[in-house]
Scaffold this active site. Sequence first.
Site, PDB file in Angstrom:
ATOM      1  N   SER A 100      36.975  34.655  37.429  1.00  9.48           N
ATOM      2  CA  SER A 100      37.194  33.676  36.372  1.00  9.48           C
ATOM      3  C   SER A 100      37.993  32.489  36.892  1.00  9.48           C
ATOM      4  O   SER A 100      37.715  31.335  36.554  1.00  9.48           O
ATOM      5  CB  SER A 100      37.916  34.336  35.190  1.00  9.48           C
ATOM      6  OG  SER A 100      37.095  35.316  34.583  1.00  9.48           O
ATOM      7  N   ARG A 153      35.305  43.375  33.410  1.00 12.02           N
ATOM      8  CA  ARG A 153      35.466  42.307  32.426  1.00 12.02           C
ATOM      9  C   ARG A 153      36.018  42.883  31.123  1.00 12.02           C
ATOM     10  O   ARG A 153      35.313  43.008  30.128  1.00 12.02           O
ATOM     11  CB  ARG A 153      34.127  41.607  32.198  1.00 12.02           C
ATOM     12  CG  ARG A 153      33.690  40.693  33.340  1.00 12.02           C
ATOM     13  CD  ARG A 153      34.583  39.466  33.403  1.00 12.02           C
ATOM     14  NE  ARG A 153      34.283  38.609  34.531  1.00 12.02           N
ATOM     15  CZ  ARG A 153      33.403  37.608  34.510  1.00 12.02           C
ATOM     16  NH1 ARG A 153      32.697  37.377  33.434  1.00 12.02           N
ATOM     17  NH2 ARG A 153      33.225  36.853  35.579  1.00 12.02           N
ATOM     18  N   ASP A 157      41.635  38.558  37.212  1.00 11.74           N
ATOM     19  CA  ASP A 157      40.211  38.301  37.427  1.00 11.74           C
ATOM     20  C   ASP A 157      40.035  37.017  38.239  1.00 11.74           C
ATOM     21  O   ASP A 157      40.026  35.913  37.691  1.00 11.74           O
ATOM     22  CB  ASP A 157      39.496  38.191  36.079  1.00 11.74           C
ATOM     23  CG  ASP A 157      37.989  38.066  36.238  1.00 11.74           C
ATOM     24  OD1 ASP A 157      37.506  38.089  37.388  1.00 11.74           O
ATOM     25  OD2 ASP A 157      37.293  37.945  35.212  1.00 11.74           O
ATOM     26  N   TYR A 182      28.332  40.369  31.302  1.00 13.85           N
ATOM     27  CA  TYR A 182      27.512  39.672  32.290  1.00 13.85           C
ATOM     28  C   TYR A 182      26.086  39.529  31.761  1.00 13.85           C
ATOM     29  O   TYR A 182      25.606  40.347  30.976  1.00 13.85           O
ATOM     30  CB  TYR A 182      27.460  40.444  33.615  1.00 13.85           C
ATOM     31  CG  TYR A 182      28.766  40.514  34.350  1.00 13.85           C
ATOM     32  CD1 TYR A 182      29.131  39.519  35.245  1.00 13.85           C
ATOM     33  CD2 TYR A 182      29.635  41.583  34.167  1.00 13.85           C
ATOM     34  CE1 TYR A 182      30.335  39.596  35.935  1.00 13.85           C
ATOM     35  CE2 TYR A 182      30.837  41.662  34.848  1.00 13.85           C
ATOM     36  CZ  TYR A 182      31.176  40.660  35.742  1.00 13.85           C
ATOM     37  OH  TYR A 182      32.359  40.736  36.417  1.00 13.85           O
ATOM     38  N   GLN A 209      42.067  40.459  32.554  1.00 10.48           N
ATOM     39  CA  GLN A 209      41.837  39.026  32.697  1.00 10.48           C
ATOM     40  C   GLN A 209      42.875  38.354  33.589  1.00 10.48           C
ATOM     41  O   GLN A 209      42.559  37.397  34.288  1.00 10.48           O
ATOM     42  CB  GLN A 209      41.828  38.365  31.322  1.00 10.48           C
ATOM     43  CG  GLN A 209      40.589  38.685  30.494  1.00 10.48           C
ATOM     44  CD  GLN A 209      40.602  38.007  29.148  1.00 10.48           C
ATOM     45  OE1 GLN A 209      41.597  37.412  28.747  1.00 10.48           O
ATOM     46  NE2 GLN A 209      39.502  38.110  28.431  1.00 10.48           N
TER      47      GLN A 209
END
Length: 519
Positions: A131, A120, A128, A226, A125
């Site tokens: 997500s 993360r 990911d 997280y 991103q």
Amino acid sequence: MRIGIPRETRPGERLVAATPTTVAQLVKLGYDVVVEAGAGAEASFSDTAYRESGAAIGDAATAWSSDVVTCVNAPDDASVAQLRPGATIVAMMAPAAHPERVAAFAERGVSALALDAVPRISRAQALDVLSTMSNVAGYRAVIEAAEVYGGMFTGQVTAAGKTAPAKVFVIGGGVAGLAAIGAAGSLGAQVRAFDVRPEAGEQIESMGAQFVQAQAAQQAVSSDGYAQEMTSEQERLTAVMYAEESAHADIVITTALVRGAAPRTLTAAMVAAMRPGSVIVDLAASGGGNCELTVPGSTIVTDNGVTIVGYTDLTSRLPKHTSQLFGTNIVNLMKLLTPDADGQVVLDMEDVVQRGMTVTLAGEVLWPPPPVQVSAVPAGAPVEVAPTVDPAVRALEEKEAARRAGQRKLVGYGLGAVLLGLSVAFSPAAFAGYFTVFVLAVFVGYYVISQVSHSLHTPLMAQTNAISGIILVGALLQLGNDSWWVTSLAFVAASVASINIFGGFLVAYRMISMFRKDA
């Protein structure tokens, strides 16, 4: 090198790891792409569309024997047996929960990249998939809730009466929770949300929801993005808050997952206290469910009329767009693995992103990866748990505090009345009339403006601009008065009125420009 896109083997799966659009992007990176016949049929992508994008259509064996195989879910044993030694497999694998998969990949001698183990960090991103899937699941959760819920999300005011908006409570402020907040808010619901991570509060409020404050139950600022396992005291405090919030909510959406496991957030007793017709959508059903009564993969109705939706295929219920987003994540990953855009995969274990998602490398087990510090926020001090206070003692303290506040307010009112009386008694006779008009204007202005709907603030601004114009004219007429005091007040009034007029029109112009289409 050849990239294979096989058909998903999990029963009921409608997603595909590549779309015609993403296939064309993979071809531009120098890869040959083969798609198993019918792989995209459930997502409305035909074999013809794949051919037009530059892919070849083959059978399952051809796809699974490619140099690089990309799929949505982890392959079953039969599919792993078709992988070529030395190949690279890219999929969601849940390696922490399924070590037997890691062992199977190592035994086969392949390099396995877990899409659900991407660190993360900002740089990762774009690839990911957690997500991506969470965003879709959060949106779809609201759609499922709207279908089951027996009322409208938004409030209505009609000639036949009015209806109140639905009250939605979202547990978890991660990607799924924020997506659910946005979808529910856009439908007009009143949304409240909670997350054990204190840094999520600002994100929740930015989506238009009210962040439920429960500081003693929250954790310190997370270092990896997280949520962590809660202590027993935190669990007790959050349970009290969950019970109160769920009892007042029409719809509860739970999204809490810790490393793939679903912590218990709603007990059977909490569900029993909810109103008939309420809805719970458990996004953590795949991990066992946040609600004690959730049945993964099914929808049930409790004895008191609460519907609990425990679907585990929410992303597959929007297969076209989910596949497109998932396929884009794959393309971004392949760009990272193909620095020269020459169709050759280059795995760099010095890159924290690649290292973090690499489960096996040419048959060598590399899981779990070394920890990665991904948060720029310094770790905060541990949150001290507030001592438990007897409810009776707390009630007495609150009553005493209210009594003292009332006394202070009465003293303030008394002093104000005395000062007002003295000022009227020792001022010129005309002052009383002017002061009366001023007080009445303040009261009238307050009650008029406070009752104006938010949707009418723009025309109200135009009205106040007109009033400011009158003030400006009056101030200009008083400039140059023989009294320096009157001239000074006139100058201040002219300055303030000018700022209000020009600033108001500038704001109104910018707001109107938002709705103006380019010519």
